[in-house]
Design an enzyme around this catalytic site. Structure first.
Site, PDB file in Angstrom:
ATOM      1  N   GLY A 160       6.280   0.816   3.840  1.00 44.79           N
ATOM      2  CA  GLY A 160       5.673  -0.406   3.300  1.00 44.79           C
ATOM      3  C   GLY A 160       6.594  -1.055   2.281  1.00 44.79           C
ATOM      4  O   GLY A 160       7.327  -0.360   1.592  1.00 44.79           O
ATOM      5  N   GLY A 206       9.434   5.835   0.935  1.00 46.10           N
ATOM      6  CA  GLY A 206       8.420   6.701   0.337  1.00 46.10           C
ATOM      7  C   GLY A 206       8.475   8.084   0.963  1.00 46.10           C
ATOM      8  O   GLY A 206       9.457   8.435   1.631  1.00 46.10           O
ATOM      9  N   GLY A 227       7.167   9.718   3.547  1.00 51.04           N
ATOM     10  CA  GLY A 227       7.396   9.864   4.993  1.00 51.04           C
ATOM     11  C   GLY A 227       8.827   9.492   5.364  1.00 51.04           C
ATOM     12  O   GLY A 227       9.504  10.220   6.100  1.00 51.04           O
ATOM     13  N   ILE A 274       4.880   1.721  -4.436  1.00 52.66           N
ATOM     14  CA  ILE A 274       3.994   1.347  -5.546  1.00 52.66           C
ATOM     15  C   ILE A 274       3.078   2.519  -5.886  1.00 52.66           C
ATOM     16  O   ILE A 274       2.543   2.592  -6.978  1.00 52.66           O
ATOM     17  CB  ILE A 274       3.149   0.094  -5.227  1.00 52.66           C
ATOM     18  CG1 ILE A 274       2.234   0.315  -4.019  1.00 52.66           C
ATOM     19  CG2 ILE A 274       4.024  -1.119  -5.040  1.00 52.66           C
ATOM     20  CD1 ILE A 274       1.146  -0.743  -3.878  1.00 52.66           C
ATOM     21  N   ASP A 275       2.897   3.445  -4.931  1.00 49.95           N
ATOM     22  CA  ASP A 275       1.922   4.527  -5.120  1.00 49.95           C
ATOM     23  C   ASP A 275       2.383   5.593  -6.119  1.00 49.95           C
ATOM     24  O   ASP A 275       1.565   6.397  -6.579  1.00 49.95           O
ATOM     25  CB  ASP A 275       1.620   5.218  -3.780  1.00 49.95           C
ATOM     26  CG  ASP A 275       1.094   4.247  -2.745  1.00 49.95           C
ATOM     27  OD1 ASP A 275       0.566   3.201  -3.136  1.00 49.95           O
ATOM     28  OD2 ASP A 275       1.226   4.536  -1.542  1.00 49.95           O
ATOM     29  N   GLY A 309      -2.811   3.103  -3.462  1.00 51.20           N
ATOM     30  CA  GLY A 309      -2.299   4.378  -3.986  1.00 51.20           C
ATOM     31  C   GLY A 309      -2.368   5.510  -2.988  1.00 51.20           C
ATOM     32  O   GLY A 309      -1.993   6.633  -3.293  1.00 51.20           O
ATOM     33  N   GLU A 324      -8.148   3.560  -3.736  1.00 50.97           N
ATOM     34  CA  GLU A 324      -8.588   3.478  -2.333  1.00 50.97           C
ATOM     35  C   GLU A 324      -8.850   4.861  -1.725  1.00 50.97           C
ATOM     36  O   GLU A 324      -9.636   4.997  -0.796  1.00 50.97           O
ATOM     37  CB  GLU A 324      -7.563   2.708  -1.492  1.00 50.97           C
ATOM     38  CG  GLU A 324      -6.194   3.372  -1.441  1.00 50.97           C
ATOM     39  CD  GLU A 324      -5.151   2.605  -0.631  1.00 50.97           C
ATOM     40  OE1 GLU A 324      -5.482   1.580  -0.024  1.00 50.97           O
ATOM     41  OE2 GLU A 324      -3.976   3.053  -0.617  1.00 50.97           O
ATOM     42  N   ARG A 344     -20.404  -5.865  -8.146  1.00 51.45           N
ATOM     43  CA  ARG A 344     -19.525  -6.581  -7.205  1.00 51.45           C
ATOM     44  C   ARG A 344     -18.190  -5.854  -7.129  1.00 51.45           C
ATOM     45  O   ARG A 344     -17.697  -5.346  -8.129  1.00 51.45           O
ATOM     46  CB  ARG A 344     -19.240  -8.000  -7.698  1.00 51.45           C
ATOM     47  CG  ARG A 344     -20.471  -8.879  -7.847  1.00 51.45           C
ATOM     48  CD  ARG A 344     -20.850  -9.491  -6.502  1.00 51.45           C
ATOM     49  NE  ARG A 344     -21.783 -10.582  -6.698  1.00 51.45           N
ATOM     50  CZ  ARG A 344     -23.096 -10.466  -6.804  1.00 51.45           C
ATOM     51  NH1 ARG A 344     -23.649  -9.257  -6.756  1.00 51.45           N
ATOM     52  NH2 ARG A 344     -23.867 -11.518  -6.978  1.00 51.45           N
ATOM     53  N   ARG A 382       1.579  -5.522  -3.891  1.00 50.17           N
ATOM     54  CA  ARG A 382       2.899  -5.243  -3.317  1.00 50.17           C
ATOM     55  C   ARG A 382       3.807  -6.464  -3.274  1.00 50.17           C
ATOM     56  O   ARG A 382       5.022  -6.333  -3.173  1.00 50.17           O
ATOM     57  CB  ARG A 382       2.717  -4.734  -1.890  1.00 50.17           C
ATOM     58  CG  ARG A 382       2.770  -3.251  -1.801  1.00 50.17           C
ATOM     59  CD  ARG A 382       2.291  -2.683  -0.517  1.00 50.17           C
ATOM     60  NE  ARG A 382       2.828  -3.258   0.704  1.00 50.17           N
ATOM     61  CZ  ARG A 382       2.599  -2.740   1.904  1.00 50.17           C
ATOM     62  NH1 ARG A 382       1.877  -1.643   2.019  1.00 50.17           N
ATOM     63  NH2 ARG A 382       3.070  -3.296   2.981  1.00 50.17           N
TER      64      ARG A 382
HETATM   65  O1  F6P Z   1       2.252   3.109   0.492  1.00 48.79           O
HETATM   66  C1  F6P Z   1       1.989   1.903  -0.126  1.00 48.79           C
HETATM   67  C2  F6P Z   1       0.714   1.346   0.333  1.00 48.79           C
HETATM   68  O2  F6P Z   1       0.690   0.135  -0.289  1.00 48.79           O
HETATM   69  C3  F6P Z   1      -0.558   2.159   0.092  1.00 48.79           C
HETATM   70  O3  F6P Z   1      -0.998   2.129  -1.225  1.00 48.79           O
HETATM   71  C4  F6P Z   1      -1.531   1.536   1.079  1.00 48.79           C
HETATM   72  O4  F6P Z   1      -2.547   2.398   1.459  1.00 48.79           O
HETATM   73  C5  F6P Z   1      -0.623   1.287   2.224  1.00 48.79           C
HETATM   74  O5  F6P Z   1       0.672   1.085   1.708  1.00 48.79           O
HETATM   75  C6  F6P Z   1      -0.988   0.136   3.102  1.00 48.79           C
HETATM   76  O6  F6P Z   1       0.061  -0.052   4.001  1.00 48.79           O
HETATM   77  P1  F6P Z   1       0.079  -0.958   5.285  1.00 48.79           P
HETATM   78  O7  F6P Z   1      -1.158  -1.761   5.345  1.00 48.79           O
HETATM   79  O8  F6P Z   1       1.317  -1.779   5.127  1.00 48.79           O
HETATM   80  O9  F6P Z   1       0.203  -0.002   6.410  1.00 48.79           O
END
Ligand code: F6P
Length: 371
Positions: A12, A115, A117, A139-140, A183, A235, A279, A288
């Site tokens: 990402g 990251g 992976g 960012i995580d 995250g 999340e 809400r 991002r």
């Molecule tokens: O790894 C960064 C991140 O922004 C995570 O926090 C999020 O879950 C994920 O990427 C979403 O990635 P994408 O929608 O690009 O697959």
């Protein structure tokens, strides 16, 4: 002597990627090293699509989010899906072929910015005889063996501003407002932004939450005359004994689930249990995108420059890292973890340290962590 280096931005996108590329290219220029950028992450590596990088291309990109090379979080070159004659999907390892081509084309080293992976794949390329240097991106902030990944503090800045904005509307309406942040399976963004934004409750994946505790905190505030509450939800947060909130499942990506909806769930339950209007807002990709913050510009420049410096010195198969405030490096083998299987997308993420200072501070000032 290193003469030719390839650069890949994988996974990402993330603020600071361009600043890393610029740091690499500028350092390379002074050392007389040629740099080439593969396009769209490992996909460009697979398809041999690249551009020549030089300071003219990287001019002015230090502030810009995203990546001029493009990125992709779907391609695992160790397991490329192909249809066999029966129409079934089979997974083919293309890494040997790619490594041979890289050697033939004279690449002395690959700098892979990614990251957990992507860095695991980077490590696996070292097992194919390719010299690699990794740069921890996300960012995580969930890459091990580094204090911080670049991009994290920019995301925290965005999330903090969102909390500031949410506060005024929560206050005006006496509502419980929930902000869901990214995250993945680590709560770094939620915890950092929650503390910075003065959240009342922060729910992170590392602490499965008890809704009764969340409600208790809301009522405590109400009893003190504070009619509104702010909850930051990662999340990947999940209730005690409950499950992750999955937005969708994906078949064509190493990460098989897309998280999303944890905030909505908390809002629904809080409203049901307290009778107070709640809400939820999902911050999503705002975290991002956009410009890179000053801290990440500096860190990214340091990472990029150090990555190229390591290449020049022939110190391969390392990841640049920030340890106790110093830019240094650790073996990629350690980053990829104990799992030595080649090409498998196992994870070795760094989660929030529950004995760390941020958690301790949060507890000391009365932030509810759901337990
Ligand atoms: O790894 C960064 C991140 O922004 C995570 O926090 C999020 O879950 C994920 O990427 C979403 O990635 P994408 O929608 O690009 O697959």
């Amino acid at each position: 002597m290193v003469k030719k280096v390839g650069v890949i931005t994988a996974g990402g996108d993330c603020p600071g990627l361009n600043a890393v590329i610029r740091g690499i290219v500028k350092t390379a220029e002074y050392a007389g090293v040629e740099t080439y950028g593969f396009l769209e992450g490992y996909k460009g590596l697979l398809e041999n699509r690249y551009i020549k990088l030089d300071p003219k291309i990287t001019n002015g990109i230090i502030s810009k989010g995203g990546t001029i090379l493009g990125s992709n979080n779907k391609t695992n070159t160790f397991a490329i899906p192909v249809k066999n004659e029966n129409g079934e999907t089979e997974y083919v390892d293309k890494s040997v072929e790619i490594a041979e081509r890289l050697k033939k084309d004279g690449y002395d080293c690959l700098i892979i910015i990614g990251g957990d992976g992507s860095l695991k794949s980077a490590r696996d390329y070292t097992r194919r005889g390719i010299n690699v240097i990794g740069v921890p991106k996300t960012i995580d902030n969930d890459v091990p063996h580094t204090d911080t990944t670049f991009g994290f503090y920019t995301a925290v800045e965005v999330a903090t501003e969102a909390i500031d904005r949410i506060r005024t509307t929560a206050e005006s309406h006496g509502r419980v407002l929930i902000l869901e942040v990214m995250g993945r399976y680590a709560g770094w963004i939620a915890l950092a932004a929650g503390i910075a934004g003065g959240a009342d409750t922060i729910l992170i994946p590392e602490i499965p939450y008890d809704l009764n505790k969340v409600v208790e905190k809301i009522n405590q505030r109400k009893d003190r005359g504070q009619k509104y509450s702010i909850i930051v939800v990662a999340e990947g947060a999940k209730p005690l004994g409950g499950e992750l909130t999955v937005k969708s499942t994906v078949s064509d990506s190493p990460d098989k689930i897309r998280l999303g909806g944890a905030g909505d769930y908390v809002a629904k339950e809080v409203e049901r249990l307290t009778g107070i209007e709640a809400r939820s807002t999902m911050l999503g990709y705002l975290q991002r995108g956009g410009n890179t913050g000053p801290y990440d510009r500096i860190l990214s420049t340091e990472y990029g420059s150090m990555a190229m410096q390591l290449a020049i010195e022939g110190k391969f198969n390392e990841m640049v890292t920030l340890l106790n405030g110093k830019i240094t490096h650790v073996p990629l083998d350690e980053v990829a973890g104990k799992d030595t299987k080649i090409g498998e997308e196992s994870s070795n993420i760094k989660t929030v340290d529950l004995d760390g200072d941020w958690v301790k501070t949060a507890r000391r000032i009365g932030i509810c962590l759901g337990d």
